[in-house]
Design a protein around this motif. Structure first.
Motif, PDB file in Angstrom:
ATOM      1  N   ASN A   4       0.823  -1.184  -0.069  1.00 34.35           N
ATOM      2  CA  ASN A   4      -0.004   0.523   0.232  1.00 34.35           C
ATOM      3  C   ASN A   4       0.507   0.932  -0.093  1.00 34.35           C
ATOM      4  O   ASN A   4       0.949   2.411   0.649  1.00 34.35           O
ATOM      5  CB  ASN A   4      -1.111  -0.302   1.259  1.00 34.35           C
ATOM      6  N   SER A   5       1.799   1.067  -0.643  1.00 29.24           N
ATOM      7  CA  SER A   5       2.628   2.481  -1.418  1.00 29.24           C
ATOM      8  C   SER A   5       2.452   3.797  -1.307  1.00 29.24           C
ATOM      9  O   SER A   5       2.684   4.391  -2.283  1.00 29.24           O
ATOM     10  CB  SER A   5       3.878   1.780  -1.935  1.00 29.24           C
ATOM     11  N   CYS A   6       1.036   4.364  -0.913  1.00 32.29           N
ATOM     12  CA  CYS A   6       0.445   5.619  -1.075  1.00 32.29           C
ATOM     13  C   CYS A   6       1.096   6.418  -0.312  1.00 32.29           C
ATOM     14  O   CYS A   6       0.406   6.408   1.338  1.00 32.29           O
ATOM     15  CB  CYS A   6      -1.034   4.838  -0.942  1.00 32.29           C
ATOM     16  N   ARG A   8       0.613   9.920  -0.935  1.00 30.43           N
ATOM     17  CA  ARG A   8       0.401  11.009  -1.305  1.00 30.43           C
ATOM     18  C   ARG A   8      -0.106  12.042  -0.496  1.00 30.43           C
ATOM     19  O   ARG A   8      -0.309  11.657   0.741  1.00 30.43           O
ATOM     20  CB  ARG A   8      -1.215  10.227  -2.577  1.00 30.43           C
ATOM     21  N   ILE A  16     -11.501   8.354   3.291  1.00 32.22           N
ATOM     22  CA  ILE A  16     -10.928   7.268   3.858  1.00 32.22           C
ATOM     23  C   ILE A  16     -11.982   6.106   5.116  1.00 32.22           C
ATOM     24  O   ILE A  16     -11.572   5.305   4.754  1.00 32.22           O
ATOM     25  CB  ILE A  16      -9.833   7.305   3.478  1.00 32.22           C
TER      26      ILE A  16
END
Lengths: 124, 124
Positions: A4-6, A8, A16
């Motif tokens: 989950n390399s979000c 941002r 969310i």
DNA sequence: TTCTTATTTAAGCAAATACTTAAATACATA
DNA sequence: TATGTATTTAAGTATTTGCTTAAATAAGAA
């Protein structure tokens, strides 16, 4: 495992979290409904369901004739749908008639109506 | 190939023929509808569809966070649904937002309502 | 241009699915 | 009882599906 390399910048954290809550609250319902819809999402089974909607009841042999398919293949489709309560059976001597359960007839009615009017190409 | 060994005594020939006509007439519609429903019949995709119904639009990263899944996996689910016109996209700088198409929002609405009320266990 | 963020795509693999064939079960009738 | 009809079940196989990893593309910022 979970990439989950979000990382941002902009993310609506409230949104969310609200979504996460929804998913965890309705999790079993999602699984249950998706499981049933996956049965309908097969053209052979959709045909069977629609034919039962129109004709009220049919046996394995009828469906095998109509769909031009192996009896065993049809029987296995029917079993799946019976196991998950989309269909019920009624025996008449050697013949076993399958029919839609009231619950699923009601639930699938919108789709049957689309097919009834054969207006699928315009609607979908 | 076709072991249609239905050599039964009683068969309503008229009924069988009527059903065969129905199937051949609506054949493409069955395939089309089943194909779309098969997409909905997966719990990950059903969750995505429901979240988009509630939130109007979400990006891959959002969905990855919410569902605790790999971005690539989510992206591939979204692609399938976009290819089959369940979803549409809108770009906002680097971010691509997905949303339900009007047609499928309308069509899936009965299921969303069931989930909304979380009354699935009683209804289905 | 280079770097970072956001997303997609390609390749590979394990699990699930749909069908075939063959054997088993259930019921009716001679 | 044996025989035929109706149906289910078990086992095997080819195809499809869903996910993982790694590489590729796209756009904004330094």
């Amino acid at each position: 495992m979970e990439n989950n390399s979000c990382i941002r910048q902009q993310a609506d954290i409230e949104q969310i979290n609200r979504c996460k809550d929804t998913v965890s609250e309705l999790n079993e319902s999602f699984d249950y409904l998706a499981n049933r819809l996956s049965l309908v999402g097969n053209s052979v089974r959709l045909k069977i369901l629609y034919l039962l909607f129109e004709e009220k009841r049919l046996c394995v042999c009828d469906l095998s004739d109509i769909l031009g398919m192996n009896i065993s293949a049809i029987s296995q489709h029917l079993r799946k749908m019976k196991d998950r309560n989309l269909l019920e059976t009624e025996r008449d001597a050697q013949t076993i008639f399958y029919s839609l359960t009231a619950k699923y007839e009601k639930m699938l009615n919108p789709f049957f109506e689309i097919l009834d009017k054969n207006k699928i190409l315009e609607t979908i």
